[in-house]
Design a protein around this motif. Structure first.
Motif, PDB file in Angstrom:
ATOM      1  N   ASP A  19     -29.028 -11.816  23.459  1.00  0.00           N
ATOM      2  CA  ASP A  19     -28.125 -11.104  22.545  1.00  0.00           C
ATOM      3  C   ASP A  19     -26.689 -11.589  22.751  1.00  0.00           C
ATOM      4  O   ASP A  19     -26.052 -11.289  23.768  1.00  0.00           O
ATOM      5  CB  ASP A  19     -28.209  -9.600  22.817  1.00  0.00           C
ATOM      6  CG  ASP A  19     -27.329  -8.786  21.888  1.00  0.00           C
ATOM      7  OD1 ASP A  19     -26.766  -9.385  20.938  1.00  0.00           O
ATOM      8  OD2 ASP A  19     -27.189  -7.564  22.105  1.00  0.00           O
ATOM      9  N   SER A  22     -23.969  -8.950  23.450  1.00  0.00           N
ATOM     10  CA  SER A  22     -23.980  -8.127  24.658  1.00  0.00           C
ATOM     11  C   SER A  22     -22.679  -8.281  25.428  1.00  0.00           C
ATOM     12  O   SER A  22     -21.894  -9.212  25.193  1.00  0.00           O
ATOM     13  CB  SER A  22     -25.162  -8.527  25.543  1.00  0.00           C
ATOM     14  OG  SER A  22     -24.943  -9.800  26.111  1.00  0.00           O
ATOM     15  N   SER A  23     -22.467  -7.376  26.380  1.00  0.00           N
ATOM     16  CA  SER A  23     -21.203  -7.355  27.131  1.00  0.00           C
ATOM     17  C   SER A  23     -21.030  -8.561  28.039  1.00  0.00           C
ATOM     18  O   SER A  23     -19.923  -8.852  28.472  1.00  0.00           O
ATOM     19  CB  SER A  23     -21.119  -6.070  27.959  1.00  0.00           C
ATOM     20  OG  SER A  23     -22.217  -5.985  28.852  1.00  0.00           O
ATOM     21  N   HIS A  25     -21.919 -11.716  27.196  1.00  0.00           N
ATOM     22  CA  HIS A  25     -21.876 -12.978  26.450  1.00  0.00           C
ATOM     23  C   HIS A  25     -20.647 -13.804  26.837  1.00  0.00           C
ATOM     24  O   HIS A  25     -20.742 -15.014  27.071  1.00  0.00           O
ATOM     25  CB  HIS A  25     -21.869 -12.712  24.949  1.00  0.00           C
ATOM     26  CG  HIS A  25     -21.616 -13.931  24.125  1.00  0.00           C
ATOM     27  ND1 HIS A  25     -22.500 -14.999  24.088  1.00  0.00           N
ATOM     28  CD2 HIS A  25     -20.552 -14.288  23.331  1.00  0.00           C
ATOM     29  CE1 HIS A  25     -22.003 -15.941  23.303  1.00  0.00           C
ATOM     30  NE2 HIS A  25     -20.834 -15.541  22.836  1.00  0.00           N
ATOM     31  N   THR A 118     -29.413  -5.884  29.095  1.00  0.00           N
ATOM     32  CA  THR A 118     -29.502  -5.638  27.654  1.00  0.00           C
ATOM     33  C   THR A 118     -29.558  -4.157  27.275  1.00  0.00           C
ATOM     34  O   THR A 118     -29.137  -3.792  26.175  1.00  0.00           O
ATOM     35  CB  THR A 118     -30.746  -6.328  27.067  1.00  0.00           C
ATOM     36  OG1 THR A 118     -31.921  -5.893  27.785  1.00  0.00           O
ATOM     37  CG2 THR A 118     -30.628  -7.844  27.200  1.00  0.00           C
ATOM     38  N   LYS A 119     -30.045  -3.302  28.140  1.00  0.00           N
ATOM     39  CA  LYS A 119     -30.225  -1.896  27.770  1.00  0.00           C
ATOM     40  C   LYS A 119     -28.961  -1.077  28.032  1.00  0.00           C
ATOM     41  O   LYS A 119     -28.337  -1.212  29.088  1.00  0.00           O
ATOM     42  CB  LYS A 119     -31.414  -1.308  28.531  1.00  0.00           C
ATOM     43  CG  LYS A 119     -32.746  -1.922  28.120  1.00  0.00           C
ATOM     44  CD  LYS A 119     -33.915  -1.244  28.796  1.00  0.00           C
ATOM     45  CE  LYS A 119     -35.242  -1.844  28.321  1.00  0.00           C
ATOM     46  NZ  LYS A 119     -36.407  -1.203  28.972  1.00  0.00           N
ATOM     47  N   LYS A 123     -25.423  -0.239  31.268  1.00  0.00           N
ATOM     48  CA  LYS A 123     -24.162  -0.910  30.942  1.00  0.00           C
ATOM     49  C   LYS A 123     -23.062  -0.623  31.962  1.00  0.00           C
ATOM     50  O   LYS A 123     -22.305  -1.531  32.351  1.00  0.00           O
ATOM     51  CB  LYS A 123     -23.690  -0.498  29.549  1.00  0.00           C
ATOM     52  CG  LYS A 123     -22.462  -1.277  29.067  1.00  0.00           C
ATOM     53  CD  LYS A 123     -22.066  -0.893  27.661  1.00  0.00           C
ATOM     54  CE  LYS A 123     -20.947  -1.780  27.120  1.00  0.00           C
ATOM     55  NZ  LYS A 123     -19.763  -1.831  27.991  1.00  0.00           N
TER      56      LYS A 123
END
Length: 437
Positions: A19, A22-23, A25, A118-119, A123
């Motif tokens: 993704d 996502s945070s 990346h 990812t979930k 986070k």
């Protein structure tokens, strides 16, 4: 195409599988830029002066291994420590193997890095801990860029984990050569206690290169006991990057047992961020043939009233090469520091060699710090004493080498693991105890 070029060009293909919103990346993107600029380390770097990756990097590694395997428990049974009841987190060619794993327990937060990254429920932990202490050098950045799978372990406050956790990464050898990059994140919260055993193991003689990164956060008064068993085939190479961040009154121990593999490089870094912290790093290396093991350690004393203990033993035979580069840094504010560092080695052959460089960088004036290294051969008078009492030469040599490494073994807190390591050492020294390893 070089391996570096192959990896850089493969990054876009990797991003198609994750993704990009996502945070992490941006973290991955920055990391691949760092790797592209830094590349793989060479002997021109002081920390890599005695270790060359040239022969390892010549292989045409598969960057994205195929996950087609039918590995069953009977195929890998001997690599588990069955004498202890343990949680198991098992990976095969970089993919989680649910049929071999066992992690279910109320109160433990154990999952996969692929889920944690990812979930939404993870986070906060990922934002607070992921990639916060890992170095921004080429190898760690390469792992960060392709970070996807590995073990995520979050031990809650005041939790004493009732049994050890075994993390094992298997390589099937289904491909001619494979590059694996596991990423582990371990957070041990206030007053919690955990024991972890880690192993990387090839199942065939096909070349495998593992570039592993593990971040360990030991919070206030937490205790972490970490054991690394490195007894792989001589076609396997391992670059193990482990980073430990400690808070006030915590205790962290890492034991590294290096017996197998073509080339093994252990980068072990401790950062003390609090008072009354205790850090322990111990290791035993026993290698022969043309094997190469390099221990590169750092303990950074930042605040006062802390201790660190490093004790590494090496036994080198045939044309084996060892490297120990240990650094202790004591900042000006870190008064009342007690730091001990030792590296002792035995050369069993005229062709074996060891390059050792213990270092102290002290900026405080009220400290107790010591370091030293020894290189020699077996004590001939001790050999004569044992032989004169009817002990055969082979067994006498083994007894002396067992005694040489005994103080490291004494600090192993899991009796069943201590027994397993003892038997591996016996086999490495040529003493048959009737145990298949």
């Amino acid at each position: 195409m070089s391996l570096k070029e192959k990896l850089v060009s493969s990054f876009m293909a990797f991003e198609d599988t994750v993704d990009v919103h996502s945070s992490i990346h941006d973290i991955r993107t920055e990391a691949i830029k760092t790797f592209e600029a830094e590349g793989f380390p060479t002997k021109k770097l002081e920390d890599w002066k005695y270790t060359s990756l040239n022969t390892v990097l010549k292989q045409d590694y598969s960057v994205f291994p195929k996950h087609e395997n039918d590995i069953e428990f009977k195929d890998v049974k001997k690599y588990f420590i069955h004498e202890i009841d343990a949680y198991k987190i098992i990976f095969i060619d970089g993919k989680y193997a649910s049929n071999l794993s066992q992690t279910t327990h109320d109160g433990l937060d154990v999952c996969l890095m692929s889920s944690a990254l990812t979930k939404p429920k993870y986070k906060v932990i990922i934002d607070n801990y992921f990639n916060k202490i890992a170095s921004k050098d080429g190898l760690s950045s390469l792992n960060t860029a392709f970070s996807h799978e590995g073990a995520y372990i979050n031990i809650p406050k005041n939790k004493v984990v009732d049994k050890p956790i075994q993390i094992i990464h298997f390589s099937t050898g289904n491909e001619s050569a494979v590059l694996l990059q596991p990423r582990n994140l371990i957070v041990v919260n206030e007053n919690a206690h955990v024991q972890i055993i880690e192993r990387h193991q090839s199942l065939t003689d096909n070349p495998v290169l593992t570039n592993s990164v593990t971040e360990i956060f030991t919070n206030k008064r937490a205790i972490v006991d970490y054991y690394k068993i490195q007894n792989d085939k001589q076609s396997a190479s391992l670059i193990d990057n482990t980073y430990v961040n400690q808070k006030q009154e915590s205790l962290a121990k890492v034991h590294t047992f290096s017996f197998g593999g073509k080339l093994t490089r252990n980068n072990l870094n401790f950062y003390q961020n609090g008072e009354r912290i205790d850090s322990t790093m111990k290791g035993i290396t026993i290698i022969g043939d043309k094997q190469h093991v390099d221990h590169n350690t750092l303990v950074h004393h930042i605040e006062p009233n802390c201790e660190s203990h490093q004790d590494y033993k090496g036994i080198f035979d045939d044309s084996a090469t060892g490297v120990f580069n240990g650094k202790v840094v004591v900042e000006k504010e870190a008064q009342k520091t007690n730091a001990f560092q030792a590296n002792n080695n035995i050369l069993m052959s005229d062709k074996a060699s060891i390059n050792t460089k213990p270092q102290l960088e002290i900026f405080a004036d009220d400290v107790k710090c010591s370091h030293g290294c020894t290189i020699g051969q077996l004590d001939e008078s001790a050999m004569f004493y044992l032989r004169s009492r009817g002990i055969p030469e082979k067994e006498a040599r083994a007894l002396l080498m067992f005694a040489f490494s005994n103080n490291v073994m004494d600090s192993v807190k899991i009796p069943e693991l201590k027994n397993r390591i003892t038997k591996i050492i016996a086999k490495k020294l040529g003493v048959n105890l009737g145990f298949d390893l």
